[in-house]
Scaffold this active site. Structure first.
Site, mmCIF file in Angstrom:
data_model
loop_
_atom_site.group_PDB
_atom_site.id
_atom_site.type_symbol
_atom_site.label_atom_id
_atom_site.label_comp_id
_atom_site.label_asym_id
_atom_site.label_seq_id
_atom_site.Cartn_x
_atom_site.Cartn_y
_atom_site.Cartn_z
ATOM 1 N N TYR A 49 0.813 -1.212 0.000
ATOM 2 C CA TYR A 49 0.000 0.000 0.000
ATOM 3 C C TYR A 49 0.848 1.265 0.000
ATOM 4 O O TYR A 49 0.387 2.320 -0.410
ATOM 5 C CB TYR A 49 -0.916 0.031 1.233
ATOM 6 C CG TYR A 49 -2.193 -0.751 1.111
ATOM 7 C CD1 TYR A 49 -2.188 -2.072 0.702
ATOM 8 C CD2 TYR A 49 -3.406 -0.171 1.429
ATOM 9 C CE1 TYR A 49 -3.363 -2.797 0.611
ATOM 10 C CE2 TYR A 49 -4.588 -0.887 1.344
ATOM 11 C CZ TYR A 49 -4.560 -2.194 0.939
ATOM 12 O OH TYR A 49 -5.730 -2.902 0.865
ATOM 13 N N LYS A 98 4.667 -14.827 2.523
ATOM 14 C CA LYS A 98 4.841 -15.580 1.276
ATOM 15 C C LYS A 98 6.353 -15.719 1.060
ATOM 16 O O LYS A 98 6.914 -15.263 0.046
ATOM 17 C CB LYS A 98 4.134 -14.824 0.129
ATOM 18 C CG LYS A 98 4.075 -15.579 -1.188
ATOM 19 C CD LYS A 98 3.138 -16.780 -1.187
ATOM 20 C CE LYS A 98 3.233 -17.527 -2.514
ATOM 21 N NZ LYS A 98 2.478 -18.781 -2.529
ATOM 22 N N ASP A 119 -1.251 -18.225 1.113
ATOM 23 C CA ASP A 119 -2.237 -19.005 0.352
ATOM 24 C C ASP A 119 -2.782 -20.155 1.206
ATOM 25 O O ASP A 119 -3.993 -20.411 1.241
ATOM 26 C CB ASP A 119 -1.656 -19.510 -0.992
ATOM 27 C CG ASP A 119 -0.267 -20.122 -0.868
ATOM 28 O OD1 ASP A 119 0.338 -20.034 0.220
ATOM 29 O OD2 ASP A 119 0.214 -20.694 -1.871
ATOM 30 N N ASP A 159 -5.564 -7.299 4.648
ATOM 31 C CA ASP A 159 -6.781 -6.757 4.041
ATOM 32 C C ASP A 159 -7.621 -7.899 3.481
ATOM 33 O O ASP A 159 -8.824 -7.993 3.727
ATOM 34 C CB ASP A 159 -6.394 -5.768 2.931
ATOM 35 C CG ASP A 159 -7.611 -5.195 2.234
ATOM 36 O OD1 ASP A 159 -8.555 -4.793 2.931
ATOM 37 O OD2 ASP A 159 -7.618 -5.156 0.988
ATOM 38 N N ASP A 205 -11.306 -9.810 5.217
ATOM 39 C CA ASP A 205 -12.602 -9.930 4.525
ATOM 40 C C ASP A 205 -13.047 -11.391 4.511
ATOM 41 O O ASP A 205 -14.221 -11.704 4.726
ATOM 42 C CB ASP A 205 -12.514 -9.422 3.077
ATOM 43 C CG ASP A 205 -12.827 -7.934 2.955
ATOM 44 O OD1 ASP A 205 -12.610 -7.205 3.951
ATOM 45 O OD2 ASP A 205 -13.284 -7.508 1.878
HETATM 46 C C1 IPM Z 1 -10.069 -1.829 4.636
HETATM 47 C C2 IPM Z 1 -10.445 -1.290 3.292
HETATM 48 C C3 IPM Z 1 -9.397 -0.275 2.850
HETATM 49 C C4 IPM Z 1 -8.078 -1.012 2.727
HETATM 50 C C5 IPM Z 1 -9.731 0.484 1.543
HETATM 51 C C6 IPM Z 1 -11.038 1.209 1.630
HETATM 52 C C7 IPM Z 1 -8.623 1.422 1.150
HETATM 53 O O1 IPM Z 1 -10.599 -2.313 2.374
HETATM 54 O O2 IPM Z 1 -9.952 -1.040 5.595
HETATM 55 O O3 IPM Z 1 -9.904 -3.038 4.758
HETATM 56 O O4 IPM Z 1 -7.802 -1.637 1.703
HETATM 57 O O5 IPM Z 1 -7.301 -0.941 3.683
HETATM 58 MG MG MG Z 2 -10.452 -4.223 3.206
#
Ligand code: IPM
Ligand code: MG
Length: 363
Positions: free
Chosen positions: A141, A191, A223, A247, A251
Site C-alpha cells: 500500500y 509468502k 495461500d 486486508d 474480509d
Molecule cells: C479496509 C479497506 C481499505 C483497505 C480500503 C477502503 C482502502 O478495504 O480497511 O480493509 O484496503 O485498507
Molecule cells: Mg479491506
C-alpha cells in the site's frame, strides 16, 4: 472523564453507521458520567467534492487534536474512475500513514446466535475467536515506486512491497503482547517462498518470538492460511501479517461471523490515540436506505472506549449489549435468519442503547 472524539463519517453508509456509534457513545457517557466532545471532519469522496482533496489539512489537524477518531467508510462509484487524479481511498491511507497508525487490530469472534448467518458449517465455527493483526502503514500500500507510466500500447504500472526490519518487529511485538493476554499463540503469515520482503518478515518474526518463549509461534504461507481460515478457523489466536495480506484475509474471516457488517477494527500507533472503523466499505448499493448494519461501528466504539480511553467496563457493557441484542433475535438484513426480528440501522442503534447496562426491554 472528558474526551475529544473526531468523527469522519465519509461516504455511502458511513454517515448512517457513525450516527449509531455516536448514539451509543453518548448513552455510555450519560450512564457512566463521562463527557465526550464530538467534532466532525471531511474525508474521502465527500471531501473531494467539497475541497478537491480526499484528506484536507484541517481533517488531519482535527484528528491530531483529539483522543480518538471514529471513521465510517470511504469510496463509491462516483469516484472510482481508474484514471481519476484523486481517489477517496487516498484519504484513508493518508490518515493511517499521517497519524503513524501502523497496527490494525481486527477481532473475529463468532457469536453463537449468528452461527446460522454464516455459510460455513456450525462445527467449523465452534470456538472461533481470533485477532487479525494487520500491518497498516507499509507493504504494497505504501511502497515506492508506485504508479503508471508510458503510452499505449506500452503502458506499465508498478507497486512495491517493501518492509524494514523495524516495521516488522514493532508489529510482531504487538502480536506477542496481544497473544499473552489471550490463548498465547501467534501465527505469522507471509509468502516467504516467493517474496524477499516476506523472507525478512519471517526472519524478524522469529527473532521477536525468541523474546516471548511463553507464546507459541508458527509461520503459514498466505495461500495456505486462506485455506486453513475456513477449514480450521478455531485454531487461530493472533494472526500477524503484511498490509495487503491482512486486508484480504480479514474480509475472508468476516464470513466466519456471517457478515462484514459485524467486524470492528482499531488502528493504533505508539500511544493511546487510535482510529476506529468498521472493516466494511461504503456499500453504495444500500446507502441512504436506513438498512445498513451499524454493529461493526458500534463494536468499533467499544474498542475505542477500551484502547484509547481506558474505559474497560464501558467497553464490556457495549459488547455485552450487542451480545444481548443478537441473543434476543434482533438482526439487520445482512445477518438475517429465519425467525429473527429485522431492524433498520437506527432501530439497531436504539436496541443496543436499550440493552446497555443489562436492560432487557428493547423493542
Ligand atoms: C479496509 C479497506 C481499505 C483497505 C480500503 C477502503 C482502502 O478495504 O480497511 O480493509 O484496503 O485498507
Ligand atoms: Mg479491506
Amino acid at each position: 472523564m472528558q474526551a475529544k472524539i473526531t468523527l469522519l463519517p465519509g461516504d455511502g453508509i458511513g454517515p448512517e453507521v457513525v450516527a449509531e456509534g455516536v448514539k451509543v457513545l453518548q448513552a455510555v457517557a450519560a450512564r457512566y458520567g463521562h463527557t465526550f466532545e464530538f467534532t466532525e471532519a471531511l474525508i474521502g469522496g465527500s471531501a473531494i467534492d467539497t475541497t478537491g482533496s480526499p484528506l484536507p489539512d484541517e481533517t488531519l489537524a482535527e484528528c491530531r487534536a483529539s483522543d480518538a477518531v471514529l471513521l465510517g467508510a470511504v469510496g463509491g462509484p462516483k469516484w472510482s474512475d481508474p484514471r481519476a487524479a484523486v481517489r477517496p481511498e487516498q484519504g484513508l491511507l493518508g490518515l493511517r500513514g499521517g497519524l503513524g497508525l501502523y497496527a490494525n487490530v481486527r477481532p473475529v469472534k463468532v457469536y453463537p446466535a449468528l452461527v446460522g448467518a454464516s455459510t460455513l458449517k456450525p462445527d467449523v465455527l465452534a470456538g472461533v475467536d481470533m485477532i487479525i493483526l494487520r500491518e497498516l502503514t507499509g507493504g504494497l500500500y505504501f511502497g515506492v515506486p508506485q504508479g503508471q507510466s508510458g503510452e499505449k500500447p506500452n503502458r506499465s504500472g508498478v507497486d512495491t512491497m517493501a518492509y524494514t526490519e523495524g516495521e516488522v518487529s514493532r508489529l510482531m511485538r504487538l502480536a506477542f503482547e496481544l497473544a499473552r493476554g489471550r490463548r498465547k499463540k501467534v501465527t505469522s503469515v507471509d509468502k516467504a517462498n516467493v517474496l524477499a520482503s516476506s523472507r525478512l518478515w519471517r526472519t524478524v518474526a522469529h527473532e521477536v518470538a525468541a523474546e516471548y518463549p511463553d507464546v507459541e509461534m508458527e509461520d503459514i504461507l498466505v495461500d495456505a492460511c486462506s485455506m486453513h481460515l475456513i477449514r480450521r478457523p478455531a485454531d487461530f489466536d493472533v494472526i500477524a501479517t503484511e498490509n495487503m495480506f491482512g486486508d484480504i484475509l480479514s474480509d475472508e474471516a468476516s464470513m466466519l461471523v456471517g457478515s462484514m457488517g459485524m467486524l470492528p477494527s482499531a488502528s493504533l500507533g505508539a500511544g493511546k490515540f487510535g482510529l476506529y472503523e468498521p472493516i466494511h466499505g461504503s456499500a453504495p448499493d444500500i446507502a441512504g436506505r436506513g438498512i445498513a448494519n451499524p454493529l461493526a461501528t458500534i463494536l468499533s466504539c467499544a474498542m475505542l472506549l477500551r484502547w484509547s480511553l481506558g474505559l474497560a467496563a464501558e467497553a464490556d457493557a457495549v459488547e455485552a449489549a450487542v451480545d444481548a441484542v443478537l441473543a434476543a433475535g434482533y438482526r439487520c438484513g445482512d445477518i438475517r435468519t429465519p425467525g429473527c426480528v429485522l431492524l433498520g440501522t437506527v432501530q439497531m442503534g436504539d436496541a443496543v442503547v436499550k440493552y446497555l447496562g443489562g436492560k432487557s426491554d428493547a423493542t
